[in-house]
Design an enzyme around this catalytic site. Structure first.
Site, PDB file in Angstrom:
ATOM      1  CB  SER A   1      13.526 127.795-125.517  1.00 51.40           C
ATOM      2  OG  SER A   1      12.979 126.515-125.380  1.00 51.40           O
TER       3      SER A   1
ATOM      4  CG  ASP B   1       7.771 129.434-128.782  1.00 49.00           C
ATOM      5  OD1 ASP B   1       6.636 129.723-128.353  1.00 49.00           O
ATOM      6  OD2 ASP B   1       7.992 128.406-129.445  1.00 49.00           O
TER       7      ASP B   1
ATOM      8  NE  ARG C   1       2.898 129.896-115.135  1.00 49.52           N
ATOM      9  CZ  ARG C   1       2.383 131.114-115.018  1.00 49.52           C
ATOM     10  NH1 ARG C   1       3.046 132.166-115.467  1.00 49.52           N
ATOM     11  NH2 ARG C   1       1.215 131.310-114.437  1.00 49.52           N
TER      12      ARG C   1
ATOM     13  CG  ASP D   1       9.076 136.393-112.736  1.00 47.60           C
ATOM     14  OD1 ASP D   1       8.885 136.339-111.506  1.00 47.60           O
ATOM     15  OD2 ASP D   1       8.830 135.457-113.503  1.00 47.60           O
TER      16      ASP D   1
ATOM     17  CG  HIS E   1      11.153 126.584-130.059  1.00 51.11           C
ATOM     18  ND1 HIS E   1      10.237 127.117-129.191  1.00 51.11           N
ATOM     19  CD2 HIS E   1      12.177 126.131-129.280  1.00 51.11           C
ATOM     20  CE1 HIS E   1      10.685 126.986-127.942  1.00 51.11           C
ATOM     21  NE2 HIS E   1      11.862 126.401-127.974  1.00 51.11           N
TER      22      HIS E   1
END
Ligand SMILES: *[C@@H]1O[C@H](CO)[C@@H](O)[C@H](O)[C@H]1NC(C)=O
Ligand SMILES: *[C@@H]1O[C@H](CO)[C@@H](O)[C@H](O)[C@H]1NC(C)=O
Ligand SMILES: *[C@@H]1O[C@H](CO)[C@@H](O)[C@H](O)[C@H]1NC(C)=O
Ligand SMILES: *[C@@H]1O[C@H](CO)[C@@H](O)[C@H](O)[C@H]1NC(C)=O
Length: 497
Positions: free
Chosen positions: A166, A192, A206, A211, A277
């Site tokens: 998350s 997720d 984000r 990354d 989720h």
């Protein structure tokens, strides 16, 4: 639109983002406490990021690693010749670490790796938008830890795997983008990754493929309401997996929500959100616990095409294993991979494309409702319903996705049946009145020439032909047996000798 489900889902999203737009009361009730700004919480000064290392699979307390305190590495049993996997949790609604963390720690400990946790709970137990802001800070804290490990014990960044759930997925992203040196983190897995306030933002705001050397993501709850979804919809990794289309997960029923609310109060809503989720986490855990039953995802443009079975190819890196043992190639741009899963572990299913070629020789409008039973070298299936939507109007080849929960081995036989008794009775009566008995009725049915099958898991292609080549017509309520065409042609040759 206008469905009674709308209101609860809106409520769900209000709770997730605790948006002021949702009104005063909504965000407070389900958790039985106020989220007002005045509530006493750990102040930001106290708030900090802690790093815990776990010694074995039953170690729940963890041992705290402290930057600039090399002796803590030894105390915590850090093994420099093993990779480091760091779990990063997400936004918190109760200030407590969630149970899945210990399950994931236990599952990871079955591999020869150092397993750690980035505990940023005091920074995550905030208004959602504050927690979002904190992800950047925590990402920098993680980066500082990794750089210290590189400096103090020559621990290579490429041996680091961050697993963020998350909001934790974006923490991982910020950790990766905070690495100013020439080396990158080895791998980031986003479970997720959170959507609100991240969807549509630039890659530097984000988690993104830049990354880490390799970034994978599992999207499990991207059902959109009021323009928002709990999990991010857009691809943000090298391999983005969308189990069951990524919108919602089997076994997590929205339909039961009212009943659930009646029984469990508004807490049921959080359970329902968590179900889909958190499924991303359980799919990942499953990949560790059932490593001989790995789920495979297949590259596809969207779920519609996938549902027609059009995407079961593994050519040119188009498919990949979901979870820990995913193949880490990062050539090209991000790939969207789709798969179907079961409702509980082991989640793996077997994907097949069935291409059925029909020739419609009937004149009567008949609803085409069929069933198929499959027989393989290791087992067989019950009747699988097949609905082809609109009627079969021309010589069309239909393509569909069929999934099986169990391994039936190599397919050897297909029994194809035209269901629909009621309609057949009418047609039969008509035929009877026109045709005297003993004469082949002029009325003709559907002809199924071949059924082509492609197995996603084995990449095997097979073609099935009618067992009885003298009678190709399929009439309502009739069942036809199809066998591998090769087998049939051998038999035909024998017959003609
Ligand atoms: C696991 O680690 C904890 C903490 O170091 C220790 O107390 C416990 O005995 C260990 N358990 C096993 C099964 O090794
Ligand atoms: C450290 O890891 C290596 C490689 O997995 C292993 O051979 C070694 O036994 C480990 N050392 C300790 C102290 O556990
Ligand atoms: C076959 O074609 C006819 C005429 O177009 C149509 O009425 C009928 O419904 C079709 N049959 C099936 C099984 O779709
Ligand atoms: C369907 O195919 C058959 C045999 O291949 C052919 O005779 C018939 O004309 C075709 N019908 C249509 C509508 O294309």
């Amino acid at each position: 639109m206008g469905s009674p489900l709308h209101a609860p889902i809106f409520l769900v999203l209000c709770i997730f983002i605790q948006s002021s737009a949702c009104g005063q009361g909504l965000g407070t009730e389900p958790f039985g406490r106020s989220y007002g700004a005045t509530e006493a919480r750990k102040s930001v000064q106290e708030a900090e990021t802690r790093f815990l290392l776990f010694k074995n699979e039953s170690d729940r307390l963890g041992c705290e690693l402290r930057l600039q305190r090399p002796e803590t590495l030894q105390e915590c049993g850090f093994n420099t010749s093993q990779p480091l996997v760091m779990i990063i949790h997400g936004w918190s609604v109760d200030g407590l670490l969630e149970n899945w963390i210990w399950k994931l720690v236990g599952a990871l400990k079955s591999r020869p790796v150092n397993v750690g946790l980035v505990d940023w709970i005091s920074l995550a137990y905030q208004h959602y938008s504050v927690a979002v802001r904190n992800t950047r800070v925590v990402g920098q804290d993680v980066a500082a830890l990794l750089l210290w490990l590189e400096e103090s014990v020559k621990f290579s960044l490429s041996d680091v795997h961050l697993i963020g759930y998350s909001l934790g997925a974006h923490v991982s992203g910020f950790a990766g983008s905070s690495m100013s040196g020439k080396h990158k983190i080895g791998r980031i897995t986003g479970l997720d990754p959170a959507g609100p306030m991240f969807e549509g933002t630039s890659p530097s705001d984000r988690l993104s493929p830049d990354d880490a050397n390799f970034v994978d993501a599992i999207h499990t709850f991207t059902r959109e309401h009021m323009g928002l979804s709990v999990g991010i919809k857009q691809p943000i990794a090298h391999y983005d997996f969308y189990p069951n289309g990524g919108t919602f997960q089997p076994g997590c029923y929205f339909l039961d929500l009212y009943k659930h609310i009646a029984e469990h109060g508004l807490n049921a809503i959080t359970q329902t959100i968590k179900c889909a989720h958190e499924r991303s986490v359980h799919l990942f855990i499953d990949s560790l616990q059932h490593s001989n039953q790995q789920s495979i995802g297949f590259q596809c443009s969207d779920m519609d095409s996938f549902s027609q079975g059009l995407c079961l190819s593994c050519k040119k890196g188009r498919c990949n294993t979901l979870g820990y043992d995913t193949r880490m190639d990062w050539s090209g741009k991000s790939k969207k991979l789709f798969l179907i899963t079961r409702a509980q572990a082991p989640f793996r299913v077997f994907h097949y494309q069935f291409k059925i070629q029909f020739i419609n020789q009937t004149e009567k409008p008949v609803e085409p409702t069929f069933t198929m039973s499959l027989l393989g070298t290791k087992g067989d299936t019950k009747k699988i319903p097949i609905t082809l939507g609109e009627g079969i109007t021309s010589n069309k080849t239909y393509s569909l996705l069929i999934t099986l929960d169990k391994d039936v081995g190599e397919l050897v036989m297909i029994k194809f049946k035209w269901e629909n008794r009621a309609v057949w009775a009418n047609v039969w009566n008509t035929v009877q009145t026109i045709m005297p008995w003993g004469v082949t009725p002029h009325y003709s049915g559907l002809v199924l020439k071949t059924i082509c099958v492609k197995a996603g898991e084995t990449q095997q292609r097979m073609t099935f032909c009618p067992e009885n080549v003298d009678d190709l017509q399929l009439h309502p309520t009739q069942e036809k047996v199809f066998v591998r065409c090769e087998v049939n042609s051998i038999r035909l040759k024998r017959k003609s000798r």
